[in-house]
Enzyme design. Sequence first.
Site, PDB file in Angstrom:
ATOM      1  N   LYS A 115       0.777  -1.215  -0.026  1.00  0.00           N
ATOM      2  CA  LYS A 115       0.015   0.017   0.029  1.00  0.00           C
ATOM      3  C   LYS A 115       0.946   1.176  -0.084  1.00  0.00           C
ATOM      4  O   LYS A 115       2.016   1.288   0.291  1.00  0.00           O
ATOM      5  CB  LYS A 115      -1.009  -0.082   1.200  1.00  0.00           C
ATOM      6  CG  LYS A 115      -0.224   0.176   2.536  1.00  0.00           C
ATOM      7  CD  LYS A 115       0.055   1.442   3.015  1.00  0.00           C
ATOM      8  CE  LYS A 115       0.965   1.260   4.340  1.00  0.00           C
ATOM      9  NZ  LYS A 115       1.570   2.605   4.989  1.00  0.00           N
TER      10      LYS A 115
ATOM     11  N   PRO B 271       9.716  -4.345  -0.675  1.00  0.00           N
ATOM     12  CA  PRO B 271      10.773  -4.180   0.200  1.00  0.00           C
ATOM     13  C   PRO B 271      10.549  -3.884   1.670  1.00  0.00           C
ATOM     14  O   PRO B 271       9.123  -3.741   2.215  1.00  0.00           O
ATOM     15  CB  PRO B 271      11.360  -2.578  -0.077  1.00  0.00           C
ATOM     16  CG  PRO B 271      10.583  -2.335  -1.477  1.00  0.00           C
ATOM     17  CD  PRO B 271       9.500  -3.413  -1.504  1.00  0.00           C
TER      18      PRO B 271
ATOM     19  N   ALA C  34      10.466  -3.254   5.856  1.00  0.00           N
ATOM     20  CA  ALA C  34      10.481  -1.981   6.663  1.00  0.00           C
ATOM     21  C   ALA C  34      10.689  -0.760   5.848  1.00  0.00           C
ATOM     22  O   ALA C  34      11.627   0.117   6.156  1.00  0.00           O
ATOM     23  CB  ALA C  34      11.639  -1.944   7.565  1.00  0.00           C
TER      24      ALA C  34
ATOM     25  N   LEU D 152       5.316   0.251   3.419  1.00  0.00           N
ATOM     26  CA  LEU D 152       4.592  -0.265   2.274  1.00  0.00           C
ATOM     27  C   LEU D 152       3.781  -1.290   2.790  1.00  0.00           C
ATOM     28  O   LEU D 152       3.107  -1.856   2.234  1.00  0.00           O
ATOM     29  CB  LEU D 152       5.505  -0.677   1.117  1.00  0.00           C
ATOM     30  CG  LEU D 152       6.407   0.258   0.465  1.00  0.00           C
ATOM     31  CD1 LEU D 152       7.278  -0.389  -0.619  1.00  0.00           C
ATOM     32  CD2 LEU D 152       5.546   1.495  -0.260  1.00  0.00           C
TER      33      LEU D 152
ATOM     34  N   SER E 163       2.297  -6.493   6.929  1.00  0.00           N
ATOM     35  CA  SER E 163       0.742  -6.632   7.170  1.00  0.00           C
ATOM     36  C   SER E 163      -0.054  -7.153   6.030  1.00  0.00           C
ATOM     37  O   SER E 163      -0.982  -8.083   6.235  1.00  0.00           O
ATOM     38  CB  SER E 163       0.313  -5.031   7.272  1.00  0.00           C
ATOM     39  OG  SER E 163       0.839  -4.543   8.369  1.00  0.00           O
TER      40      SER E 163
ATOM     41  N   ASP F 128      -2.309  -2.191  10.428  1.00  0.00           N
ATOM     42  CA  ASP F 128      -2.672  -2.167   9.012  1.00  0.00           C
ATOM     43  C   ASP F 128      -3.188  -3.364   8.452  1.00  0.00           C
ATOM     44  O   ASP F 128      -3.614  -3.167   7.163  1.00  0.00           O
ATOM     45  CB  ASP F 128      -1.407  -1.699   8.292  1.00  0.00           C
ATOM     46  CG  ASP F 128      -0.986  -0.447   8.518  1.00  0.00           C
ATOM     47  OD1 ASP F 128      -1.632   0.212   8.835  1.00  0.00           O
ATOM     48  OD2 ASP F 128       0.384  -0.198   8.362  1.00  0.00           O
TER      49      ASP F 128
END
Length: 291
Positions: free
Chosen positions: A9, A93, A95, A98, A102, A135
């Site tokens: 996201k 990627p 940490a 994005l 989650s 999230d």
Amino acid sequence: MIWEKASAKINLTLDVVGKRDDGYHQVEMIMTMIDLADRISFEKIDEDDIILESNSGIVPNDEKNLIYKAASLLKSRFHIKQGIRIYLEKNIPVAAGLAGGSSDAAATFRGLNRVWQLALSDEQLMELGAEIGSDVPFCIKGGTALAMGRGEKIKMLDPIPAGWVVLAKLPISVSTKDIYQNLRYKEITKHPQTDKMIQALKTNDFRLIQNLLANVLEEVTFSLYPEVNYLHHEMKQFAENGVLMSGSGPTVYALVDKESKVNRIYNGLKGFCKQVYVVRLIGTPLDNSVQ
Ligand code: ATP
């Protein structure tokens, strides 16, 4: 064996509107899914166990992984005696702001709901997801949505119009917890215009959406990691507008309406940033009823 796609996201807005008694910040953020995804497979096994493997050398393959946590929660809550082998193909990627972890957890809930035939509704999956991370509920349904509370209260919004995202990430990892700990929310002077963004989505106004992108965590991450500020500055040179840091960073993105503009931004950044991606926006929510 079945496969699930776990999409990343980006934040279109991220606001902090208060601090809760439990220490969490109260947020208001608009998020939308993008077509950068991990792939996760699920296969029933005879042993009563959860086996997790992945192609990533970075994320843990044990109970610290959010996939493992999601599988373990479903297994114990519904007294499942059937074991499962899960394989994670990591493309998002880590940490990076994005929500990769989650989204993996959300895909695990969706996948195991099918494999173990639990017949749980999206709402039930979202409630379970909130136990794993704030999230996760958004990632169960995807699309474009407003997240409130700790981030777990979701209101679906009109989908963002079709378009592209150029993402750039420097080789640093940012801890979301660190950034929130360094935020002095009472001193925030410029809050995102969340209501206006909701209207801009309603009217499909891409230009206005670009102009309203805002994230109160940018200031914190930029001061701790000046190189992220520099990357943001460089991206603005090539994209002109519609540039924002996602989540707590360090990923910075440009929202682009026309494919013809994408190459210029990609090529401009590729010179000094190794991880640059061009992906499409996915504004429409997942249809989890099709199984
Ligand atoms: P957010 O935007 O929700 O803050 P993020 O994109 O910044 O998330 P993630 O990639 O979700 O961060 O990972 C954050 C941490 O979670 C990492 O330190 C990682 O070790 C751990 N983690 C646990 N499970 C996973 C997973 N399946 N994928 C990625 N990271 C995971």
